[in-house]
Write a protein that holds these residues in place. Structure first.
Motif, mmCIF file in Angstrom:
data_model
loop_
_atom_site.group_PDB
_atom_site.id
_atom_site.type_symbol
_atom_site.label_atom_id
_atom_site.label_comp_id
_atom_site.label_asym_id
_atom_site.label_seq_id
_atom_site.Cartn_x
_atom_site.Cartn_y
_atom_site.Cartn_z
ATOM 1 N N CYS A 97 0.833 -1.206 0.000
ATOM 2 C CA CYS A 97 0.000 0.000 0.000
ATOM 3 C C CYS A 97 0.868 1.256 0.000
ATOM 4 N N LEU A 110 -4.693 -1.997 -5.457
ATOM 5 C CA LEU A 110 -4.978 -1.992 -4.020
ATOM 6 C C LEU A 110 -5.895 -0.856 -3.584
ATOM 7 N N CYS A 162 -4.256 1.664 3.722
ATOM 8 C CA CYS A 162 -4.789 1.076 2.489
ATOM 9 C C CYS A 162 -6.178 1.579 2.095
#
Length: 690
Positions: A97, A110, A162
């Motif tokens: 991330c 992601l 994230c």
């Protein structure tokens, strides 16, 4: 189960590759991964391992890693091996991330792919559920506490890494999720379990903080618990999240937050073995959980205290937390700031523990569900504070320059470093060669005079809350309870109530108390309107006038016998003959104070203080005190042994309320200014009803 089926559909080769990738790459930072990608072709890196050259498709790794970890979590036993592997996976996921800001392809997978984001949330939610429900029959945990606490902190901070880096954005995402209540329950539950591990380590009989190994391990646990708690605190500071949390029945209605608060407030380092950084970390954790409670109590839409008072079980739990807060305050207020200046280690901030505890005491004492409880359990400490030598009292409560003040602190949590310390340095059970991991707390200070004035204003507010009586809200047995309890405590031995201060039991205590109250009242008037409102100061003035009038008119004695048992020298028969209304009127006319201040509206939730000047009866205090002293006169003639047991609450209850007292109501109605006249007329009506 949908995720489990998807995971099982993966080929065995792919599963082995993912496991190998997690085990080999979790030790690489995002910068190191970025360097490997720059040297790669088709987004496939070549990584040398002990078993040879390993090729890893980073695009597939990023796409399948969240689902892979979720599948492993659902299908494996809850043991140290699983937790260590999951920590490796979370660490690698965090690095990926972090890599997204440098590699657009990773960012698309992601951060922009909705399906992967949902899998990330599912992974964090389910992992927190597992961590919160983890239990073990014996206390032979091995490294489980370290790995567990690191997993809790890492999984929470994975959300900001994230999902969204800004708290308001993260809150929007969480509140939009259909399982947000499950997340809330799981997050608080997981932190509570981690705190349980820390408590076991702190209370272990064999613990010795002089051992570098033990000190490092406990310090690491403190860091992880504080990082997790700080995450929850940041969420609760967001209004939308806080309002949603208040509607969570498990956490608010059934006391989930209170269980966590009580567990943290009970954490203590064994005497004479404390490490300064561990002591500071525990203090910051307590300050943070009090901050969470404050944010809930100060919410506007729902009354948190009403929620916890909705059932006897949660109300008793809330009172146990309130008692812990009062015990904390007793300890904090019993320390002489001059002693702290000379002996304390100021290298680590301790958080606004005392200030937050005083804020909570202000809120508890202003709520009808807790006022009597606070009065009973805290008045002795307040009486001891007013019994301090005048110089000590002035320097502690009427000064703008305390010798020692609190500093707030927040952790800059590094998920990669924290997980690596457990995985790389704590693999052997012998931790003696492990390197030290230190997250230096960032100090957050407020202006010095602001701190001192806030502290004093909260002290005044607690007294005002306890002395205020609103007939439409308070129960009858609460009428003048604080004044009566204060007088009762004034006759006790207070020399040990504030251990680091010297309270001379032979000094004229009543004179000292009145002098300190007069100084506090003068200082409190200077804090209007920035720190205090007029209503709080007026209540303090009324309390001072009533107390001074009773002490002066009754010639309250303060001598003590050599065996430290208090021997009362008061002429009780004088109290039975007093016209207390006249004495109070005289005290008002000769006290040297201006007329009562006009009322300033104070934004208070339901069940809190009402309109002071129209609902509070000054005269009723003297009637009840007269009854107690009359009763004490009969007790003195009968049985000296039971003298102290029939005062205060029991004395008032036995005396039969307000009946049988010849009170000069006209004096109450006409005394003071015009504003107090309305209160006197209202008092006449209340007393006629009684």
């Amino acid at each position: 189960m949908r995720h489990a089926k998807e995971e099982s559909s993966c080929s065995a080769t792919e599963a082995i590759d993912l496991i190998s990738a997690v085990k080999e790459l979790h030790g690489l930072s995002s910068q190191e991964l970025n360097k490997l990608l720059k040297d790669s072709e088709n987004f496939t890196i070549h990584y040398h391992t002990e078993k040879g050259l390993m090729k890893i498709d980073m695009e597939k790794l990023a796409a399948f890693l969240p689902l892979h970890l979720l599948g492993v979590l659902m299908s494996s036993d809850r043991d140290e091996t699983l937790f260590r592997y999951l920590l490796c996976g979370i660490r690698l996921l965090h690095s990926l991330c972090d890599l997204a800001s440098r590699q657009s392809k990773v960012e698309q997978i992601l951060l922009d792919d909705v399906k992967v984001s949902e899998q990330l949330l599912d992974l964090v939610f389910y992992l927190l559920i597992v961590l919160g429900g983890y239990k073990q029959e014996n206390h032979n945990f091995g490294l489980i506490p370290l790995v567990h606490s690191a997993l809790v902190a890492s999984s929470l901070h994975l959300l900001t890494g994230c999902i969204a880096s800004q708290w308001q954005d993260l809150v929007h995402v969480l509140l939009a999720h259909p399982k947000v209540d499950i997340f809330m329950d799981a997050a608080f539950g997981a932190v509570l379990t981690a705190i349980g591990f820390l408590e076991i380590q702190l209370s272990a009989h064999h613990i010795d903080f002089r051992s570098l190994t033990v000190e490092r391990m406990v310090n690491f646990l403190c860091q992880q618990c504080e990082a997790s708690l700080q995450f929850l605190q940041s969420l609760c500071q967001q209004k939308m999240f806080r309002e949603r949390l208040l509607r969570n029945k498990e956490l608010c209605g059934k006391g989930g937050v209170l269980f966590l608060a009580r567990a943290i407030l009970k954490l203590n380092v064994p005497p004479f073995t404390g490490s300064s950084r561990i002591v500071a970390a525990l203090s910051r954790m307590k300050a943070k959980i009090l901050s969470i409670l404050l944010s809930l109590c100060e919410a506007e839409s729902i009354s948190y205290l009403d929620e916890v008072a909705s059932s006897p079980e949660s109300l008793n739990l809330a009172k146990s937390v309130a008692l812990e807060v009062l015990e904390l305050l007793k300890t904090a207020l019993g320390r002489d700031p001059k002693h702290l200046t000379s002996c304390s280690d100021r290298s680590y901030p301790t958080g606004f523990l005392q200030l937050n505890a005083m804020r909570l005491a202000d809120i508890f004492s202003d709520d009808s569900n807790f006022r009597s409880y606070i009065t009973i359990h805290f008045t002795k400490v307040l009486t001891a504070i007013f019994s301090l030598p005048h110089g000590d009292f002035l320097s502690s409560w009427c000064s703008s320059n305390l010798p020692m003040r609190e500093e707030d602190g927040s952790l800059e949590y590094d998920l990669f470093a924290a997980a690596g310390w457990v995985l790389d340095k704590l693999s052997p059970l012998d931790l003696s060669n492990g390197t030290n991991l230190e997250f230096t707390p960032l100090t957050n200070n407020m202006p010095q005079t602001s701190y001192e004035h806030q502290r004093t204003s909260l002290f005044v507010k607690v007294i005002a809350n306890l002395h205020c009586f609103v007939p439409t809200i308070c129960e009858e047995q609460e009428r003048n309870l604080f004044l009566l309890k204060f007088l009762e405590c004034l006759q006790m031995d207070l020399s040990k109530s504030l251990p680091e201060f010297s309270i001379n039991s032979d000094a004229p205590k009543a004179t000292t108390v009145c002098r300190n109250l007069r100084s506090l009242l003068s200082h409190a008037e200077s804090l209007i309107p920035n720190f205090l409102n007029e209503e709080d100061v007026q209540l303090l003035r009324v309390f001072f006038d009533q107390l001074q009038s009773l002490i002066t008119s009754g010639e309250l004695g303060e001598n003590r016998a050599q065996d430290n048992k208090f021997e009362e020298s008061t002429s009780w028969d004088k109290f039975s003959k007093l016209n207390l209304s006249e004495n109070h009127q005289e005290a008002q006319s000769t006290g040297g104070y201006s007329s009562p201040l006009l009322r300033k509206d104070h934004p208070i939730s339901n069940k809190r203080r009402g309109t002071l000047k129209e609902e509070m009866s000054e005269n009723s205090a003297f009637q009840e005190v007269e009854q107690i002293y009359v009763k004490s006169d009969h007790i003195d003639q009968g049985d000296d042994v039971n003298r102290g047991e029939n005062r205060g609450l029991s004395g008032r209850g036995a005396s039969g309320g307000l009946g049988g007292i010849n009170t000069d109501v006209q004096n109450v109605e006409t005394s003071g200014s015009d504003t107090s006249s309305s209160r006197g007329k209202n008092a006449v009506h209340q007393m006629e009803n009684v």
